[in-house]
Structure formats: structure tokens, C-alpha cells
Write an enzyme that holds these catalytic residues in place. Structure first.
Site, PDB file in Angstrom:
ATOM      1  CG  ASP A  45      18.833  19.544  49.588  1.00  0.00           C
ATOM      2  OD1 ASP A  45      17.870  18.894  49.130  1.00  0.00           O
ATOM      3  OD2 ASP A  45      19.735  20.003  48.870  1.00  0.00           O
ATOM      4  CB  THR A  49      16.678  17.833  42.729  1.00  0.00           C
ATOM      5  OG1 THR A  49      16.892  19.054  43.443  1.00  0.00           O
ATOM      6  CG2 THR A  49      15.332  17.882  42.027  1.00  0.00           C
ATOM      7  CB  ALA A  83      16.821  25.406  47.726  1.00  0.00           C
ATOM      8  CE1 TYR A 151      15.670  28.366  37.099  1.00  0.00           C
ATOM      9  CE2 TYR A 151      16.617  29.146  35.036  1.00  0.00           C
ATOM     10  CZ  TYR A 151      16.763  28.769  36.345  1.00  0.00           C
ATOM     11  OH  TYR A 151      18.007  28.786  36.937  1.00  0.00           O
TER      12      TYR A 151
END
Length: 306
Positions: A45, A49, A83, A151
Site C-alpha cells: 500500500d 488513501t 488497490a 471507472y
């Protein structure tokens, strides 16, 4: 306390698993459940976010990026790929950013899996965005894919790359198409996660905004159920599976449920609907049921726990 589930695992009792986005909302719950069930877990990560507070101390943490060409996946048997750039609005405003993370990031992970001989990927797709405006309800996995946003398109493209790598390099996969996931640790400061946003606003005495007339519907599934689906997906080979509640809830109805629980007595503010978002959708999880998974957390109970 996290309930422990016992399953026969494809690669043996204990797997070495990499969870990308494992410091994030959904990823951290998956990590917790994997560790509770005895797996050797590492988290990748970049904390753009994700939150360090979500990190499980029993997991190895790699502060890195899915686009890193030097990723070392030595010894891993499975990648659970969480992710992503998850904001529909961001994808509309900056489709290049969305494509870079969601498409090229996934391709990079697949390339590294091929290089290091990682056997399987479990991928988080979208059970709303990839389908587009439904031709019928509830939406099953056979429904046509007509994304309305960059998206949704990036998730669809990532799915296709995963299937291609399976065909070319025999990398096993399980694609999980989540409906609207909610639960503890969801960030109320972003634009994704209407439940966490509503709760945060109401607890501060602020009036939430509903975009559109509020009659748009979603399928809300608890993050604990989603984590359990990922655990079970270790057994599912080359499947595409909807993960949701199978129930349709309007945003207006959701507002009333949360208002009642918190004791909030103001009406919402209505604004113009936003581009790229589906109006009505809920999914059919019959396939997941046939594989042994069903949602366990009812919406009212899930909201009370938050």
C-alpha cells in the site's frame, strides 16, 4: 471478534498472500480475516488513501505502489488485488489517472505474477459500474457490460487483462464484482461510501446532500461479508462472482434508516444528479450462493455497528 472460517485451501493449509491496498477500507478487513485463518499475509500500500491505523500488526507491510516495476513477489502464492482508484467522480474528471492506476496498475501486478510464478489473483471489480444501467433486475454475471464511467470501464478492462493472462500464462483468477460496500473504517471524507458520508454528516449536525431525486437504488453489502467472500475465493477457480445483498435500497430510504438510528431530524439537501452513475441496480448473488457464500449482515444491523 472476527469469526473464524475453516475451508480446504487449494494450495494447502497456509498460503503466502499479498494484499494490495491492504491498509484501505476493504483490504484491511480482508487482511484481518486471512490472518485470523492462519495465512502468511503481506500488505502492499502506498498510503495515498489507505491508513496506517488499519494495518494489522501480524502482517508484513510494504510501503509501495502497484505501478512499481521493481516489485518483488518472490514466494507469494496468491495476490488479492484491492488497490484501486475507486471514485467515479475522479474518473470522470481525470480518466487518465483512473486508467493509469486501475488498468496499468493491474497489468503491472499481472506481469510481476508471471515473472515470479504467482499462481492466482483475486480481483475486486464493481458489481455496479461494469454493468451500466441494468437491462433487467437483479443483475447477474451474464448481464452485458456497458460501463457509464471511466471507472467502470477501467474495472472492465482490468477483468479482461486478467482473463487474458489466464489464457496465455495459466494464472488462475477469481473476479469478485462487489455491490456497494459499507462498514467500519470506511472513509467519510471521500465521495465513495454514501453510508459513511451520511453518518459523519449527521453526527456533526450537518445536512447530507442527495444527488438526484433520491429514488436511485443501490445494493449495500457489509465489508465483513466481502472479506469472507475473498477468503472463500481462495477455493474458487477462474470464476466471476457477484458479491452483494441482493436487495434494492433507495438513497431516500437509506437516509431515513440512518436518520432514525442517529436521531437526526432534518431533511436532506437535493442537488443535480451526477454524470456516470447508474440510476437503479441490485445484483443477483445466486452464483456465490452455489459456491457456498451468502451475505450474513443485514443493513440495519450493519449501520448500528458503525
Amino acid at each position: 471478534m472476527i469469526k473464524k472460517y475453516t475451508y480446504y485451501f487449494i494450495f494447502g493449509e497456509i498460503l503466502k498472500i499479498l494484499v494490495t491496498g491492504g491498509a484501505g477500507f476493504i483490504g484491511s478487513h480482508i487482511v484481518d480475516m486471512l490472518i485470523e485463518n492462519g495465512h502468511d499475509v503481506s500488505i502492499l500500500d502506498n498510503l495515498s488513501t489507505g491508513n496506517e491505523k488499519n494495518l494489522n500488526s501480524s502482517a508484513k507491510f510494504i510501503n509501495g505502489d502497484i505501478l512499481d516495476k521493481n516489485l518483488d513477489l518472490t514466494g507469494f502464492e496468491c495476490v488479492i488485488h484491492e488497490a484501486a482508484q475507486i471514485n467515479v467522480r475522479t474518473s470522470v474528471e481525470n480518466p487518465s489517472l483512473d486508467a493509469n492506476i486501475n488498468i496499468l496498475g493491474t497489468v503491472n501486478i499481472l506481469e510481476k505474477m508471471k515473472e515470479y510464478g504467482v499462481k492466482k489473483i483475486i480481483f475486486s471489480s464493481s458489481g455496479g459500474a461494469v454493468y451500466g444501467e441494468p437491462e433487467y433486475l437483479p443483475v447477474d454475471e451474464k448481464h452485458s457490460l456497458k460501463p457509464l464511467s471511466p471507472y467502470g470501464l477501467s474495472k472492465f478492462c482490468a477483468e479482461e487483462y486478467i482473463k487474458l493472462y489466464n489464457m496465455l500464462y495459466d494464472i488462475e483468477y477469481c473476479i469478485l464484482r462487489y455491490s456497494n460496500v459499507y462498514g467500519e473504517r470506511q472513509d467519510p471524507l471521500g465521495e465513495a461510501g454514501v453510508i459513511s458520508i451520511f453518518i459523519d454528516k449527521m453526527k456533526k449536525g450537518e445536512v447530507p446532500v442527495i444527488y438526484g431525486d433520491g429514488n436511485q437504488t443501490r445494493d449495500f453489502v457489509n465489508v465483513k461479508d466481502v472479506a469472507r467472500a475473498n477468503l472463500m475465493a481462495l477455493n474458487w477457480k477462474n470464476e466471476i462472482v457477484n458479491i452483494g445483498s441482493g436487495k434494492e435500497t433507495s438513497v431516500n430510504e437509506l437516509f431515513k434508516i440512518i436518520s432514525s438510528e442517529i436521531g437526526f431530524d432534518k431533511d436532506p439537501i437535493y442537488k443535480k444528479e451526477r454524470e456516470g452513475e447508474v440510476y437503479k441496480i441490485y445484483i443477483d448473488y445466486s452464483k456465490a450462493k452455489s459456491l457456498g457464500w451468502m451475505p450474513e449482515v443485514e443493513l440495519d444491523d450493519g449501520i448500528k455497528k458503525i
